[in-house]
Design an enzyme around this catalytic site. Structure first.
Site, PDB file in Angstrom:
ATOM      1  N   ASP A 117       0.982  -1.259   0.030  1.00 48.80           N
ATOM      2  CA  ASP A 117      -0.160  -0.331   0.255  1.00 48.80           C
ATOM      3  C   ASP A 117       0.518   1.316  -0.331  1.00 48.80           C
ATOM      4  OD1 ASP A 117      -2.896   1.134   0.613  1.00 48.80           O
ATOM      5  OD2 ASP A 117      -1.855   2.308   1.964  1.00 48.80           O
ATOM      6  N   ARG A 118       1.071   2.367   0.618  1.00 47.47           N
ATOM      7  CA  ARG A 118       1.996   3.664   0.965  1.00 47.47           C
ATOM      8  C   ARG A 118       3.004   3.175   1.071  1.00 47.47           C
ATOM      9  NH1 ARG A 118      -1.479   5.992  -1.168  1.00 47.47           N
ATOM     10  NH2 ARG A 118      -0.479   7.882  -1.055  1.00 47.47           N
ATOM     11  N   ARG A 121       4.335   2.462  -2.008  1.00 46.93           N
ATOM     12  CA  ARG A 121       4.707   3.872  -2.873  1.00 46.93           C
ATOM     13  C   ARG A 121       5.939   4.650  -2.540  1.00 46.93           C
ATOM     14  NH1 ARG A 121       0.173   3.080  -5.288  1.00 46.93           N
ATOM     15  NH2 ARG A 121      -1.457   3.041  -4.829  1.00 46.93           N
ATOM     16  N   TRP A 163      -8.848   8.245  -0.933  1.00 48.52           N
ATOM     17  CA  TRP A 163      -8.194   9.087  -1.610  1.00 48.52           C
ATOM     18  C   TRP A 163      -8.209  10.023  -2.530  1.00 48.52           C
ATOM     19  CZ3 TRP A 163      -4.556   7.007  -5.814  1.00 48.52           C
ATOM     20  CH2 TRP A 163      -3.468   5.672  -5.643  1.00 48.52           C
ATOM     21  N   TYR A 224      -1.910  11.865   2.149  1.00 45.69           N
ATOM     22  CA  TYR A 224      -2.346  11.744   0.213  1.00 45.69           C
ATOM     23  C   TYR A 224      -2.684  12.705   0.305  1.00 45.69           C
ATOM     24  CZ  TYR A 224      -4.304   7.463   1.892  1.00 45.69           C
ATOM     25  OH  TYR A 224      -4.558   5.490   1.861  1.00 45.69           O
ATOM     26  N   HIS A 283      -7.116  -7.301   0.146  1.00 44.63           N
ATOM     27  CA  HIS A 283      -5.938  -5.674   0.310  1.00 44.63           C
ATOM     28  C   HIS A 283      -4.663  -6.286   1.315  1.00 44.63           C
ATOM     29  CE1 HIS A 283      -4.203  -2.014  -0.685  1.00 44.63           C
ATOM     30  NE2 HIS A 283      -4.439  -1.726   0.858  1.00 44.63           N
TER      31      HIS A 283
END
Length: 302
Positions: A117-118, A121, A163, A224, A283
């Site tokens: 997830d984050r 990134r 988001w 975010y 997820h």
């Protein structure tokens, strides 16, 4: 002024792992746990998790590797600095610099990185900004950030509403979430997980301990906000860059990402050597399908 989370953890999800607090930037100290010996691998969590999300994977990896799990800045027991101008203190570039600094402080100049997830990134930016440090990269249940924003449609915006909610100007999302953090957090994790009983109540309590801190909730929104702004600018500059090291992409067959994107194709637009597959879960792969994740990581990390 940077702050940490309120209260102490009631459960140790990584027993036997050393605890570290490492200053990575002025006013920013990162909380990390490390265990095992062998080739180093860094584990990066996502939202709304903490490093405890790796509890069913990290100890097994540590049987043959030096495993480091860290709380991203703003999350868990890492510091939560103000967002700064244009939310730059929560740019993935800043978080990737934290990760590189943590690993250097622990004696690892080159390592594999696994990000969910984050954290995925952050791992992507780490591979671009610190290519000499990253030996291999694994991303769990994400497509590249710029790709996901560019291809947003009504279905994605509905399923991933946060988001677009978190990026609203301060203090709107912070105050609304703060009205009932437990309800918001439970709704978030239970709708994303497709595996009954995941996360456990003990693990949920750990996430809530951190989410109950207003500084944590603000930091999450800043994360975010950065993703929808400064991160996209950095991604645009590196639009033609390709990760040179092998990249493994894993995603949940029952999750939004796998149902919305050709995940491997999105990563082939960003990396030269891409492999991966879907796992039978939602997820949060490392919590819902830890055996499969461990098997995939063991094969890929070699």
């Amino acid at each position: 002024m940077a702050t940490g989370s309120t209260g102490a953890a009631t459960t140790d999800f990584l027993p036997g792992f050393d605890r570290h607090r490492i200053e990575t930037a002025p006013g920013v100290t990162i909380h990390a746990r490390a265990g095992g010996s062998g080739p180093p691998v860094l584990l990066l969590h996502g939202h709304p998790q903490t490093l405890s999300t790796w509890h069913a994977v990290a100890p097994r990896l540590a049987q043959s590797r030096r495993v480091v799990a860290m709380d991203l800045r703003g999350y868990g027991d890492s510091d939560k600095p103000p967002g700064g101008e244009r939310h730059a203190h929560y740019a993935k570039r800043a978080m990737a610099a934290d990760a590189a600094a943590v690993m250097r402080a622990l004696g690892h100049d080159r390592f594999a990185v696994v990000g969910h997830d984050r954290g995925g990134r952050v791992a992507h930016r780490l591979a671009l900004d610190h290519p000499d440090a990253v030996a291999r990269i694994v991303v769990l249940d994400i497509a590249p950030t710029a790709t996901m924003y560019a291809r947003t449609d009504k279905d994605f915006a509905t399923r991933y509403f946060w988001w677009f909610f978190f990026i609203q100007p301060e203090p709107l999302p912070e105050r609304l979430i703060g009205a009932d953090p437990e309800y918001f957090l439970r709704h978030h994790v239970t709708t994303q997980s497709k595996t009954p009983g995941s996360p456990s109540e003990a693990l949920f309590a750990e996430y809530l301990r951190c989410y109950a801190d207003p500084a944590c909730r603000h930091a999450i929104c800043e994360d975010y906000r950065a993703a929808a702004g400064i991160d996209l600018e950095h991604d645009a500059v590196d639009a033609d860059a390709r990760i040179a090291v092998p990249l493994l992409a894993l995603w949940g067959a029952e999750g939004v990402v796998g149902r919305t994107y050709d995940v491997l194709e999105t990563w082939r637009e960003k990396a030269r050597d891409v492999s991966g597959r879907a796992l039978p879960c939602g997820h949060t792969l490392q919590e819902e399908a830890p055996d499969a994740v461990f098997a995939e990581l063991s094969a890929f990390l070699g």
